[in-house]
Design a protein around this motif. Structure first.
Motif, short mmCIF file in Angstrom:
data_model
loop_
_atom_site.label_atom_id
_atom_site.label_comp_id
_atom_site.label_asym_id
_atom_site.label_seq_id
_atom_site.Cartn_x
_atom_site.Cartn_y
_atom_site.Cartn_z
N ASP A 1 -46.33 -36.82 21.13
CA ASP A 1 -45.60 -36.60 19.88
C ASP A 1 -44.90 -35.24 19.96
O ASP A 1 -45.56 -34.21 20.16
CB ASP A 1 -46.59 -36.62 18.71
N PHE A 2 -43.57 -35.23 19.82
CA PHE A 2 -42.80 -34.00 19.86
C PHE A 2 -42.45 -33.57 18.45
O PHE A 2 -42.47 -34.38 17.51
CB PHE A 2 -41.52 -34.20 20.69
N PRO A 3 -42.10 -32.29 18.25
CA PRO A 3 -41.78 -31.81 16.91
C PRO A 3 -40.63 -32.58 16.26
O PRO A 3 -39.73 -33.08 16.95
CB PRO A 3 -41.40 -30.34 17.13
N ASN A 4 -40.67 -32.66 14.94
CA ASN A 4 -39.60 -33.31 14.19
C ASN A 4 -38.25 -32.71 14.54
O ASN A 4 -38.13 -31.49 14.71
CB ASN A 4 -39.83 -33.18 12.69
N PHE A 5 -37.25 -33.55 14.65
CA PHE A 5 -35.85 -33.17 14.85
C PHE A 5 -35.56 -32.56 16.22
O PHE A 5 -34.52 -31.94 16.41
CB PHE A 5 -35.40 -32.21 13.74
N SER B 1 -38.47 -42.52 22.42
CA SER B 1 -37.96 -42.97 21.13
C SER B 1 -37.78 -41.77 20.21
O SER B 1 -38.62 -40.87 20.18
CB SER B 1 -38.94 -43.97 20.50
N ALA B 2 -36.67 -41.77 19.46
CA ALA B 2 -36.42 -40.72 18.47
C ALA B 2 -35.77 -41.35 17.26
O ALA B 2 -34.78 -42.07 17.39
CB ALA B 2 -35.52 -39.63 19.05
N GLY B 3 -36.33 -41.11 16.08
CA GLY B 3 -35.76 -41.68 14.87
C GLY B 3 -36.82 -41.83 13.80
O GLY B 3 -37.70 -40.99 13.65
N ILE B 4 -36.72 -42.94 13.06
CA ILE B 4 -37.63 -43.19 11.96
C ILE B 4 -37.74 -44.69 11.74
O ILE B 4 -36.79 -45.44 11.99
CB ILE B 4 -37.13 -42.48 10.67
N THR C 1 -27.48 -35.53 12.76
CA THR C 1 -28.15 -35.45 11.46
C THR C 1 -29.21 -36.53 11.29
O THR C 1 -29.59 -36.87 10.17
CB THR C 1 -27.12 -35.57 10.32
N ALA C 2 -29.67 -37.10 12.37
CA ALA C 2 -30.63 -38.20 12.30
C ALA C 2 -31.97 -37.71 11.73
O ALA C 2 -32.36 -36.56 11.93
CB ALA C 2 -30.85 -38.78 13.69
N ALA C 3 -32.65 -38.61 11.03
CA ALA C 3 -33.97 -38.28 10.48
C ALA C 3 -35.03 -38.55 11.53
O ALA C 3 -35.92 -39.39 11.35
CB ALA C 3 -34.22 -39.09 9.22
N ASP C 4 -34.94 -37.86 12.66
CA ASP C 4 -35.85 -38.14 13.77
C ASP C 4 -37.18 -37.39 13.57
O ASP C 4 -37.47 -36.41 14.25
CB ASP C 4 -35.20 -37.81 15.12
#
Length: 303
Positions: free
Chosen positions: A82-86, A119-122, A232-235
């Motif tokens: 798990d990587f930091p948000n954004f 994977s990156a997103g929501i 500006t993705a909500a990753d």
């Protein structure tokens, strides 16, 4: 001979120098999932992962899912990073604003349909969950094998926009998935430098694998305006080895992961494939000075 070898190395380094300058996150997995270039350290979730020979081994049992109820937090639910948000969108908003490249070296142990490599997103379940969902839940994913029942189960990089159709790059016709037991070099370039929808370009083992216009496979021009907004993705879900959908966790070893705030080129892909993972790319200036010095020595010896 030394001069020729050094010059050859320098030429490769020069070809990769623009990409190296834009490297914002680098994970060599030398005993941890720390970021050796930036500050976006990864956290290993679950207890089935290990670090062996400079690689992270995600040893996930058969059938280990990645949905909200099996997210690596319990002993038997497998592991992922798990990587930091954004982490993804911040890279896209830096450097060459509107471009981000993801590069890694991976060896599959077992291929499972739709298991995500990166994977990156929501998802519709929001942060920490893998409940899937389209439309208002954008993401990008690198998938070692799709799940179409064997008719073209190939490696795919996919993007999902906001209120628009999904887009992807895979092999034309009946392609091949990532091959178990073989280390493969992969690059996905998300380029919106010229605005939406931009392009998605994929390289596999140093060669072009495919390119497309994001979320425009159906040539729906209205939908193209809603492309995945990489800056500006909500990753809030940035993962190695886990999908935004309730698919199986990854069963593989990853040698290195790099994220660039830059659109890597075909020349970068070829050069990095030759150099391989976990290497220090020589500075071009140092190469030139060393080459000039060796040339001077060689000239004096010939006098």
């Amino acid at each position: 001979m030394r001069l020729q070898l050094l010059l050859g190395t320098c030429l490769v380094a020069l070809g990769a120098s623009t990409a190296s300058a834009a490297l914002v996150h680098r994970y060599t997995f030398d005993g941890n999932a720390n970021d050796s270039v930036g500050t976006a350290n990864g956290v290993v979730m679950g207890n089935t992962a290990s670090f062996v020979g400079g690689q992270i081994v995600l040893d996930n049992p058969t059938g280990t899912g990645s949905n909200a109820f099996n997210n690596g937090a319990t002993p038997d639910s497998g592991s992922y990073v798990d990587f930091p948000n954004f982490t993804f969108s911040k890279a896209a908003a830096a450097g060459q604003y509107g471009a981000v490249s993801v590069e890694l070296w991976v060896t599959m142990d077992t291929n499972r349909d739709w298991s995500a490599l990166f994977s990156a997103g929501i998802s519709s379940g929001l942060e920490g969950n893998s409940e899937g969902g389209n439309d208002n839940f954008p993401y990008v994913q690198m998938v070692p094998r799709t799940g179409d029942g064997g008719a073209g189960n190939d490696f795919r990089v996919t993007t999902n926009g906001v209120a628009g159709p999904e887009s992807w790059v895979d092999a034309p016709g009946d392609g091949t998935d990532l091959q178990p037991g073989v280390e493969e070099h992969l690059i996905a370039v998300f380029d919106q430098l010229g605005g939406l929808p931009g392009t998605l370009t994929v390289y596999r083992n140093g060669a072009l694998y495919g390119t497309t216009v994001p979320i425009a496979n159906n040539l729906d021009l209205a939908a193209m305006a809603t492309a995945f907004p990489i800056t500006t993705a909500a990753d809030v879900n940035v993962w190695l080895g886990r999908s935004q959908w309730p698919d199986a966790l990854l069963d593989a070893s990853v040698n290195e992961l790099r994220i660039y705030s830059h659109a890597l080129t075909a020349a970068d892909a070829a050069a990095n494939n030759v150099l391989g993972p976990n290497v220090v790319v020589p500075e071009p200036a140092a190469c030139v000075l060393a080459a000039v010095g060796l040339a001077g020595v060689a000239w004096r010896r010939r006098r």
